[in-house]
Design a protein around this motif. Structure first.
Motif, PDB file in Angstrom:
ATOM      1  N   ALA A  11       0.907  -1.290   0.051  1.00  0.00           N
ATOM      2  CA  ALA A  11      -0.057   0.056   0.025  1.00  0.00           C
ATOM      3  C   ALA A  11       0.955   1.233  -0.062  1.00  0.00           C
ATOM      4  CB  ALA A  11      -0.901  -0.036   1.174  1.00  0.00           C
ATOM      5  N   TYR A  12       0.809   2.048  -0.890  1.00  0.00           N
ATOM      6  CA  TYR A  12       1.381   3.132  -1.059  1.00  0.00           C
ATOM      7  C   TYR A  12       0.315   4.262  -1.117  1.00  0.00           C
ATOM      8  CZ  TYR A  12       4.628   6.792  -3.094  1.00  0.00           C
ATOM      9  OH  TYR A  12       5.391   7.737  -3.354  1.00  0.00           O
ATOM     10  N   GLU A  14      -2.560   4.915   0.512  1.00  0.00           N
ATOM     11  CA  GLU A  14      -4.124   4.314   0.173  1.00  0.00           C
ATOM     12  C   GLU A  14      -4.724   4.497   1.626  1.00  0.00           C
ATOM     13  OE1 GLU A  14      -4.819   3.099  -2.614  1.00  0.00           O
ATOM     14  OE2 GLU A  14      -3.028   2.500  -3.597  1.00  0.00           O
ATOM     15  N   ASP A  41       4.392   1.167   1.908  1.00  0.00           N
ATOM     16  CA  ASP A  41       5.569   1.288   1.156  1.00  0.00           C
ATOM     17  C   ASP A  41       6.061   2.672   1.137  1.00  0.00           C
ATOM     18  OD1 ASP A  41       7.755   0.967  -0.954  1.00  0.00           O
ATOM     19  OD2 ASP A  41       6.337   0.865  -2.522  1.00  0.00           O
ATOM     20  N   ASN A  69       9.748   4.748   0.061  1.00  0.00           N
ATOM     21  CA  ASN A  69       9.293   4.163  -1.141  1.00  0.00           C
ATOM     22  C   ASN A  69      10.025   3.403  -1.936  1.00  0.00           C
ATOM     23  OD1 ASN A  69       7.895   4.687  -4.383  1.00  0.00           O
ATOM     24  ND2 ASN A  69       6.861   3.639  -2.965  1.00  0.00           N
ATOM     25  N   GLY A  71       8.856   0.533  -3.721  1.00  0.00           N
ATOM     26  CA  GLY A  71       8.185   0.092  -4.897  1.00  0.00           C
ATOM     27  C   GLY A  71       7.119  -1.134  -4.567  1.00  0.00           C
ATOM     28  N   ALA A  93      -4.016  -2.846  -2.693  1.00  0.00           N
ATOM     29  CA  ALA A  93      -4.791  -2.017  -1.656  1.00  0.00           C
ATOM     30  C   ALA A  93      -5.883  -0.965  -1.936  1.00  0.00           C
ATOM     31  CB  ALA A  93      -3.549  -1.159  -0.797  1.00  0.00           C
ATOM     32  N   GLN A  96      -9.469  -2.295  -6.023  1.00  0.00           N
ATOM     33  CA  GLN A  96      -9.717  -2.652  -7.383  1.00  0.00           C
ATOM     34  C   GLN A  96      -9.935  -4.334  -7.407  1.00  0.00           C
ATOM     35  OE1 GLN A  96      -6.945   0.161  -9.929  1.00  0.00           O
ATOM     36  NE2 GLN A  96      -8.777  -0.136 -11.157  1.00  0.00           N
ATOM     37  N   LYS A 128      -4.669   2.784 -20.343  1.00  0.00           N
ATOM     38  CA  LYS A 128      -4.331   1.480 -19.399  1.00  0.00           C
ATOM     39  C   LYS A 128      -4.659   0.089 -20.008  1.00  0.00           C
ATOM     40  CE  LYS A 128      -2.927   2.116 -15.052  1.00  0.00           C
ATOM     41  NZ  LYS A 128      -3.274   2.429 -13.858  1.00  0.00           N
ATOM     42  N   ARG A 196     -11.066   2.431  -9.544  1.00  0.00           N
ATOM     43  CA  ARG A 196     -10.310   2.817  -8.054  1.00  0.00           C
ATOM     44  C   ARG A 196     -11.349   4.252  -7.642  1.00  0.00           C
ATOM     45  NH1 ARG A 196      -5.596   4.225  -5.514  1.00  0.00           N
ATOM     46  NH2 ARG A 196      -4.018   3.039  -6.449  1.00  0.00           N
ATOM     47  N   LYS A 200      -4.811   7.736  -5.777  1.00  0.00           N
ATOM     48  CA  LYS A 200      -4.370   7.907  -7.366  1.00  0.00           C
ATOM     49  C   LYS A 200      -3.586   6.502  -7.853  1.00  0.00           C
ATOM     50  CE  LYS A 200      -3.805  12.697  -7.728  1.00  0.00           C
ATOM     51  NZ  LYS A 200      -3.428  12.922  -6.226  1.00  0.00           N
ATOM     52  N   THR A 201      -3.922   6.296  -9.022  1.00  0.00           N
ATOM     53  CA  THR A 201      -2.918   5.200  -9.863  1.00  0.00           C
ATOM     54  C   THR A 201      -1.578   5.744  -9.612  1.00  0.00           C
ATOM     55  OG1 THR A 201      -2.347   3.903 -11.492  1.00  0.00           O
ATOM     56  CG2 THR A 201      -3.425   6.279 -12.063  1.00  0.00           C
ATOM     57  N   TYR A 203       0.981   4.587 -11.751  1.00  0.00           N
ATOM     58  CA  TYR A 203       1.667   4.096 -12.857  1.00  0.00           C
ATOM     59  C   TYR A 203       1.026   4.628 -13.975  1.00  0.00           C
ATOM     60  CZ  TYR A 203       3.294   0.217 -10.068  1.00  0.00           C
ATOM     61  OH  TYR A 203       3.867  -0.592  -9.022  1.00  0.00           O
ATOM     62  N   ARG A 207       5.310   2.952 -18.315  1.00  0.00           N
ATOM     63  CA  ARG A 207       5.711   1.413 -17.829  1.00  0.00           C
ATOM     64  C   ARG A 207       5.521   0.557 -19.158  1.00  0.00           C
ATOM     65  NH1 ARG A 207       0.965  -0.406 -13.421  1.00  0.00           N
ATOM     66  NH2 ARG A 207      -0.214  -1.829 -15.036  1.00  0.00           N
TER      67      ARG A 207
HETATM   68  N1  UDP Z   1       1.923   0.399  -4.600  1.00  0.00           N
HETATM   69  C1  UDP Z   1       2.966   0.369  -3.964  1.00  0.00           C
HETATM   70  N2  UDP Z   1       4.219   1.178  -3.944  1.00  0.00           N
HETATM   71  C2  UDP Z   1       4.342   1.676  -5.288  1.00  0.00           C
HETATM   72  C3  UDP Z   1       3.368   1.918  -6.080  1.00  0.00           C
HETATM   73  C4  UDP Z   1       2.240   1.187  -5.869  1.00  0.00           C
HETATM   74  O1  UDP Z   1       2.770  -0.418  -2.872  1.00  0.00           O
HETATM   75  O2  UDP Z   1       5.378   2.479  -5.439  1.00  0.00           O
HETATM   76  C5  UDP Z   1       0.703  -0.171  -4.623  1.00  0.00           C
HETATM   77  C6  UDP Z   1      -0.593   0.593  -4.529  1.00  0.00           C
HETATM   78  O3  UDP Z   1      -0.925   1.003  -3.321  1.00  0.00           O
HETATM   79  C7  UDP Z   1      -1.712  -0.359  -4.903  1.00  0.00           C
HETATM   80  C8  UDP Z   1      -0.772  -1.496  -5.966  1.00  0.00           C
HETATM   81  O4  UDP Z   1       0.426  -1.184  -5.509  1.00  0.00           O
HETATM   82  O5  UDP Z   1      -2.095  -1.213  -3.826  1.00  0.00           O
HETATM   83  C9  UDP Z   1      -1.326  -1.245  -7.362  1.00  0.00           C
HETATM   84  O6  UDP Z   1      -0.920   0.190  -7.756  1.00  0.00           O
HETATM   85  P1  UDP Z   1      -1.990   1.040  -8.609  1.00  0.00           P
HETATM   86  O7  UDP Z   1      -3.560   0.712  -8.142  1.00  0.00           O
HETATM   87  O8  UDP Z   1      -1.708   2.331  -8.497  1.00  0.00           O
HETATM   88  O9  UDP Z   1      -1.685   0.336  -9.960  1.00  0.00           O
HETATM   89  P2  UDP Z   1      -2.993   0.194 -11.065  1.00  0.00           P
HETATM   90  O10 UDP Z   1      -3.904  -0.570 -10.606  1.00  0.00           O
HETATM   91  O11 UDP Z   1      -3.044   1.501 -11.459  1.00  0.00           O
HETATM   92  O12 UDP Z   1      -1.979  -0.570 -12.058  1.00  0.00           O
END
Ligand code: UDP
Ligand code: MG
Length: 307
Positions: A11-12, A14, A41, A69, A71, A93, A96, A128, A196, A200-201, A203, A207
């Motif tokens: 979780a970053y 969240e 994170d 952080n 990753g 986290a 989704q 995406k 979501r 925020k996302t 990525y 990527r």
């Molecule tokens: N996350 C993390 N560290 C990071 C980037 C993302 O722990 O540096 C976690 C984020 O909190 C989430 C999961 O990885 O729980 C997926 O990230 P995100 O929802 O932003 O990605 P998406 O679904 O948009 O591809």
């Protein structure tokens, strides 16, 4: 009693999602021996405080807090290494993924070593989804595997399949490939995917390029990690052969017709190919030495059972 299930959640930032997600998971896993590990994170919001508050009420909820952080992959790796359950369940986290899919995945796990989610109807933006389609297409082409959706974080994995799996970079997206390469049986289940609502996302489209390079690494690693000389030596011999053949052709031309070679670009190419080929072969030897050091004290195979 020993822990059955370990839910691992990087979780970053969240904060809004922690409590509602934990609620959902606790409801779904009622009656099971479980633990939920949140890996903060390096969030700059109150993610950690929210998890601590939950832990006060429910001792099955744990926190690993990173200093900064590192990753999503690193967070997942830390969670896997702390997980006590026989089955490990990573998920996002951001809510989704839907914890209600877990029981179906668990029953499918009876026939497999790991079961991964397939977000058939993804609730993400057009770009995406589009980029993800391209990435999955290349991955399937290059690795020849059939898994539809490598990027779905919701998976159920037997703990023994994760032993010795060190994740770095952004490799969490290729866990199914890495498991199959080790000979584990990976199944697939269609899962729900929700938009979501909070946070925020993390990525964006950058990527895709990184992901493409990662796919090359995975392809190389799963195919040549124990025998790099076959790749580099093979290329080297091929180039050298081409160069030598061109050289012979040029010498024959000179001897038979007396033609001047000084102004022939082909001569340059022949020399280049021979030098390049030799370099590739030598590089293959070096890579082989590196692999020997890498596998010291660790096997390149994985045993299912001994009798
Ligand atoms: N996350 C993390 N560290 C990071 C980037 C993302 O722990 O540096 C976690 C984020 O909190 C989430 C999961 O990885 O729980 C997926 O990230 P995100 O929802 O932003 O990605 P998406 O679904 O948009 O591809
Ligand atoms: Mg997300």
């Amino acid at each position: 009693m020993s822990t059955e299930l370990s839910v691992v959640i990087p979780a970053y930032n969240e904060e809004e999602n922690i409590e509602p997600l934990a609620d959902e998971i606790v409801k779904v896993l009622q009656g099971k021996q479980y633990e939920i590990i949140f890996i903060d994170d390096g969030s700059t919001d109150s993610t950690t405080e929210r998890v601590i508050a939950l832990n006060k009420k429910n001792k099955n909820i744990h926190l690993i807090q990173f200093r900064k952080n590192f990753g999503q992959t690193a967070a997942m790796d830390a969670g896997f290494k702390h997980a006590k359950g026989k089955i490990v369940i990573p998920m996002d986290a951001d809510m989704q993924n839907d914890p209600a899919d877990i029981p179906r995945m668990l029953s499918e796990l009876q026939n497999h070593d790991a079961v991964v989610g397939w977000r058939k109807n993804r609730a993400d933006g057009f770009f995406k989804k589009f980029f993800s389609k391209i990435a999955n297409f290349f991955r399937k082409r290059l690795t020849g595997e059939k898994i539809h959706d490598s990027g779905c974080t919701l998976r159920v994995i037997r703990k023994e399949a994760l032993n010795g799996l060190d994740l770095y970079g952004e490799m969490h997206r290729f866990i199914p490939s890495l498991l199959m390469w080790k000979g584990f049986d990976v199944g697939e289940v269609i899962v729900r995917h929700r938009p979501r609502h909070s946070g925020k996302t993390k990525y964006n489209f950058k990527r895709l390029l990184k992901g493409f390079l990662d796919i090359l690494v995975i392809k190389f690693w799963t195919k040549y990690s124990t025998r790099p000389i076959h790749l580099f030596g093979g290329l080297g011999l091929f180039f050298s052969f081409l160069g030598v053949a061109m050289g012979i052709y040029l010498v024959a031309l000179k001897v038979l017709t007396g033609a001047s070679l000084a102004n022939r670009p082909l001569l340059l190419l022949a020399v280049l190919l021979v030098v390049l080929g030799t370099q590739f072969v030598l590089f293959g030897f070096m890579a082989d030495i590196l692999v020997k050091t890498h596998y010291k004290g660790q096997t390149s195979y994985s045993i299912k059972r001994t009798l």
